[in-house]
Scaffold this motif. Structure first.
Motif, PDB file in Angstrom:
ATOM      1  N   LEU A  79       3.261  14.494  15.482  1.00 14.31           N
ATOM      2  CA  LEU A  79       4.159  14.856  16.585  1.00 14.31           C
ATOM      3  C   LEU A  79       4.205  13.746  17.638  1.00 14.31           C
ATOM      4  CD1 LEU A  79       3.420  18.664  17.156  1.00 14.31           C
ATOM      5  CD2 LEU A  79       5.324  17.615  15.934  1.00 14.31           C
ATOM      6  N   VAL A  80       3.066  13.093  17.861  1.00 17.17           N
ATOM      7  CA  VAL A  80       3.039  11.958  18.788  1.00 17.17           C
ATOM      8  C   VAL A  80       3.980  10.855  18.289  1.00 17.17           C
ATOM      9  CG1 VAL A  80       1.629  10.082  19.716  1.00 17.17           C
ATOM     10  CG2 VAL A  80       0.718  12.402  19.656  1.00 17.17           C
ATOM     11  N   LEU A  81       3.903  10.553  16.982  1.00 21.53           N
ATOM     12  CA  LEU A  81       4.780   9.540  16.402  1.00 21.53           C
ATOM     13  C   LEU A  81       6.247   9.903  16.603  1.00 21.53           C
ATOM     14  CD1 LEU A  81       5.353   7.054  14.608  1.00 21.53           C
ATOM     15  CD2 LEU A  81       5.096   8.564  12.614  1.00 21.53           C
ATOM     16  N   TRP A  82       6.568  11.167  16.336  1.00 25.61           N
ATOM     17  CA  TRP A  82       7.948  11.633  16.520  1.00 25.61           C
ATOM     18  C   TRP A  82       8.409  11.429  17.959  1.00 25.61           C
ATOM     19  CZ3 TRP A  82       8.963  17.373  17.722  1.00 25.61           C
ATOM     20  CH2 TRP A  82      10.330  17.598  17.967  1.00 25.61           C
ATOM     21  N   ARG A  83       7.613  11.856  18.913  1.00 27.31           N
ATOM     22  CA  ARG A  83       8.038  11.770  20.317  1.00 27.31           C
ATOM     23  C   ARG A  83       8.114  10.320  20.800  1.00 27.31           C
ATOM     24  NH1 ARG A  83      10.881  16.183  21.480  1.00 27.31           N
ATOM     25  NH2 ARG A  83       9.669  18.115  21.283  1.00 27.31           N
ATOM     26  N   LEU A  84       7.232   9.467  20.297  1.00 28.83           N
ATOM     27  CA  LEU A  84       7.307   8.058  20.687  1.00 28.83           C
ATOM     28  C   LEU A  84       8.569   7.400  20.120  1.00 28.83           C
ATOM     29  CD1 LEU A  84       3.593   6.872  20.321  1.00 28.83           C
ATOM     30  CD2 LEU A  84       4.867   7.355  22.428  1.00 28.83           C
ATOM     31  N   LEU A  85       8.919   7.738  18.883  1.00 29.96           N
ATOM     32  CA  LEU A  85      10.160   7.225  18.304  1.00 29.96           C
ATOM     33  C   LEU A  85      11.369   7.782  19.067  1.00 29.96           C
ATOM     34  CD1 LEU A  85       9.308   7.489  14.503  1.00 29.96           C
ATOM     35  CD2 LEU A  85       9.636   5.388  15.809  1.00 29.96           C
ATOM     36  N   GLU A  86      11.269   9.037  19.469  1.00 32.24           N
ATOM     37  CA  GLU A  86      12.336   9.653  20.256  1.00 32.24           C
ATOM     38  C   GLU A  86      12.472   8.959  21.605  1.00 32.24           C
ATOM     39  OE1 GLU A  86      13.477  14.216  19.903  1.00 32.24           O
ATOM     40  OE2 GLU A  86      11.919  13.895  21.396  1.00 32.24           O
ATOM     41  N   PHE A  87      11.327   8.608  22.195  1.00 30.88           N
ATOM     42  CA  PHE A  87      11.339   7.877  23.459  1.00 30.88           C
ATOM     43  C   PHE A  87      12.024   6.526  23.299  1.00 30.88           C
ATOM     44  CE2 PHE A  87       9.076   4.604  26.005  1.00 30.88           C
ATOM     45  CZ  PHE A  87       9.558   4.948  27.251  1.00 30.88           C
ATOM     46  N   ALA A  88      11.770   5.861  22.187  1.00 28.99           N
ATOM     47  CA  ALA A  88      12.318   4.522  21.977  1.00 28.99           C
ATOM     48  C   ALA A  88      13.774   4.539  21.526  1.00 28.99           C
ATOM     49  CB  ALA A  88      11.465   3.777  20.951  1.00 28.99           C
ATOM     50  N   PHE A  89      14.138   5.506  20.664  1.00 25.98           N
ATOM     51  CA  PHE A  89      15.457   5.446  20.041  1.00 25.98           C
ATOM     52  C   PHE A  89      16.273   6.727  20.158  1.00 25.98           C
ATOM     53  CE2 PHE A  89      12.424   2.907  17.493  1.00 25.98           C
ATOM     54  CZ  PHE A  89      12.940   1.648  17.755  1.00 25.98           C
ATOM     55  N   GLY A  90      15.730   7.748  20.792  1.00 23.83           N
ATOM     56  CA  GLY A  90      16.383   9.048  20.792  1.00 23.83           C
ATOM     57  C   GLY A  90      17.544   9.184  21.754  1.00 23.83           C
ATOM     58  N   TYR A  91      18.326  10.228  21.526  1.00 26.76           N
ATOM     59  CA  TYR A  91      19.432  10.662  22.391  1.00 26.76           C
ATOM     60  C   TYR A  91      20.552   9.620  22.549  1.00 26.76           C
ATOM     61  CZ  TYR A  91      15.510  13.684  23.501  1.00 26.76           C
ATOM     62  OH  TYR A  91      14.422  14.508  23.418  1.00 26.76           O
ATOM     63  N   PRO A  92      20.940   8.920  21.488  1.00 25.87           N
ATOM     64  CA  PRO A  92      22.044   7.965  21.628  1.00 25.87           C
ATOM     65  C   PRO A  92      23.375   8.666  21.914  1.00 25.87           C
ATOM     66  CG  PRO A  92      21.498   8.256  19.320  1.00 25.87           C
ATOM     67  CD  PRO A  92      20.446   8.981  20.099  1.00 25.87           C
ATOM     68  N   GLU A  93      23.434   9.979  21.579  1.00 23.82           N
ATOM     69  CA  GLU A  93      24.684  10.722  21.789  1.00 23.82           C
ATOM     70  C   GLU A  93      24.908  11.082  23.254  1.00 23.82           C
ATOM     71  OE1 GLU A  93      21.434  13.700  21.527  1.00 23.82           O
ATOM     72  OE2 GLU A  93      21.959  11.869  20.452  1.00 23.82           O
ATOM     73  N   VAL A  94      23.865  10.944  24.089  1.00 27.70           N
ATOM     74  CA  VAL A  94      23.990  11.257  25.521  1.00 27.70           C
ATOM     75  C   VAL A  94      24.599  10.055  26.236  1.00 27.70           C
ATOM     76  CG1 VAL A  94      22.766  11.930  27.611  1.00 27.70           C
ATOM     77  CG2 VAL A  94      22.001  12.799  25.388  1.00 27.70           C
ATOM     78  N   SER A  95      25.807  10.224  26.737  1.00 30.96           N
ATOM     79  CA  SER A  95      26.530   9.093  27.347  1.00 30.96           C
ATOM     80  C   SER A  95      25.987   8.724  28.727  1.00 30.96           C
ATOM     81  CB  SER A  95      28.030   9.418  27.455  1.00 30.96           C
ATOM     82  OG  SER A  95      28.226  10.611  28.202  1.00 30.96           O
ATOM     83  N   ASP A  96      25.500   9.737  29.464  1.00 29.16           N
ATOM     84  CA  ASP A  96      24.954   9.484  30.803  1.00 29.16           C
ATOM     85  C   ASP A  96      23.605   8.782  30.661  1.00 29.16           C
ATOM     86  OD1 ASP A  96      23.529   9.757  33.282  1.00 29.16           O
ATOM     87  OD2 ASP A  96      24.905  11.359  33.854  1.00 29.16           O
ATOM     88  N   LYS A  97      23.544   7.531  31.119  1.00 24.23           N
ATOM     89  CA  LYS A  97      22.331   6.726  30.932  1.00 24.23           C
ATOM     90  C   LYS A  97      21.126   7.350  31.633  1.00 24.23           C
ATOM     91  CE  LYS A  97      20.692   1.943  31.158  1.00 24.23           C
ATOM     92  NZ  LYS A  97      21.034   0.550  31.549  1.00 24.23           N
TER      93      LYS A  97
END
Length: 268
Positions: A79-97
């Motif tokens: 789960l740590v790996l998942w969240r760290l990857l999410e931190f680095a590359f997640g939510y590209p669909e969110v337009s508001d920076k």
């Protein structure tokens, strides 16, 4: 292909979905054990600490307990790996920076929480469980320049997190964690009910933990702070304490079961 490209591919891979499911099952198991310990406390039975570390210690005492604790540790680090990857590359669909980085910061915070549980599991499995406790950590913070403000800020942050869980439960925003099939029919309704009850109960318990930190900061007494076990003990000491604690324990168990449902119907 550089390391960043590889990490981004891992984040989008089906393999990571399987890893997340394994981690969520481990996370759900920890919550069920905490709920069991809280129920024992509510009914006046002497039990281990009703906390993540107490739950892991209880698990370690079962047949093949050491193996199970290692599996929990592995699940948490997945789960740590998942969240760290999410931190680095997640939510590209969110337009508001700004909103995207808030979401990524939340993922980083969750990675810290999962990592703490995973590390506690490793220490339990190796027989090196910490003897210090939350109050000793708070005492060290109190000794720093501006220590009371730091502890108070930590308490407010914990309260804010607890409130966010209650709001997420009440508004059923957690539905986004379930795929479409996981929200359909009677089974889906049961999953949503588990999530609603679970998030609200867990949020209340965490909010009490934050309140203890704030009280410790105000009174400058580190021993007034505490983790989940002390928060649940505080609930028990209130009027109708056993009833309230039982309700919270049932809610924490509901959250654990929701983790299982989320593993089955993962949406990320």
């Amino acid at each position: 292909m550089n390391a960043s490209d590889v990490a981004e591919q891992v984040h989008a891979s089906n393999w990571l979905d399987h890893a997340i499911r394994a981690g969520l099952v481990a996370y759900g198991l920890v919550h069920l054990l905490v709920a069991w310990l809280a129920l024992q406390l509510a009914f006046g039975e002497k039990a281990d600490s009703a906390s993540n570390s107490g739950a892991l210690q209880l698990l370690a005492e079962q047949p093949l307990g050491e193996v199970l604790v290692w599996l929990v540790a592995g699940g948490m680090f997945l789960l740590v790996l998942w969240r760290l990857l999410e931190f680095a590359f997640g939510y590209p669909e969110v337009s508001d920076k700004a909103k995207r980085w808030r979401k990524r910061a939340t993922s980083l915070g969750k990675a810290v929480i999962y990592g703490a549980i995973g590390w506690s599991a490793v220490k339990t499995a190796t027989g090196d469980a910490s003897k210090g406790g939350t109050d000793s950590t708070t005492a060290k913070l109190m000794q720093l320049s501006g220590g009371q403000l730091i502890v108070g800020a930590v308490g407010l942050a914990i309260i804010a997190y607890g409130i966010s869980l209650v709001v997420r439960g009440w508004t059923e925003k957690f539905r986004e964690h379930l795929d479409a099939q996981g929200q359909l029919g009677q089974e889906g309704s049961a999953y949503v009910l588990l999530g609603k009850v679970g998030y609200i109960a867990k949020g209340i318990a965490i909010g009490i933990v934050g309140g203890l930190f704030c009280y410790a900061a105000i009174t400058h007494k580190a021993k007034k702070s505490g983790g989940l076990d002390q928060a649940l003990q505080t609930v028990l000491e209130q009027p109708f304490g056993p009833v309230l604690l039982t309700a919270i324990a049932v809610g924490i168990a509901a959250y654990g079961l929701f983790c299982f449902a989320r593993a089955k119907h993962l949406s990320r």
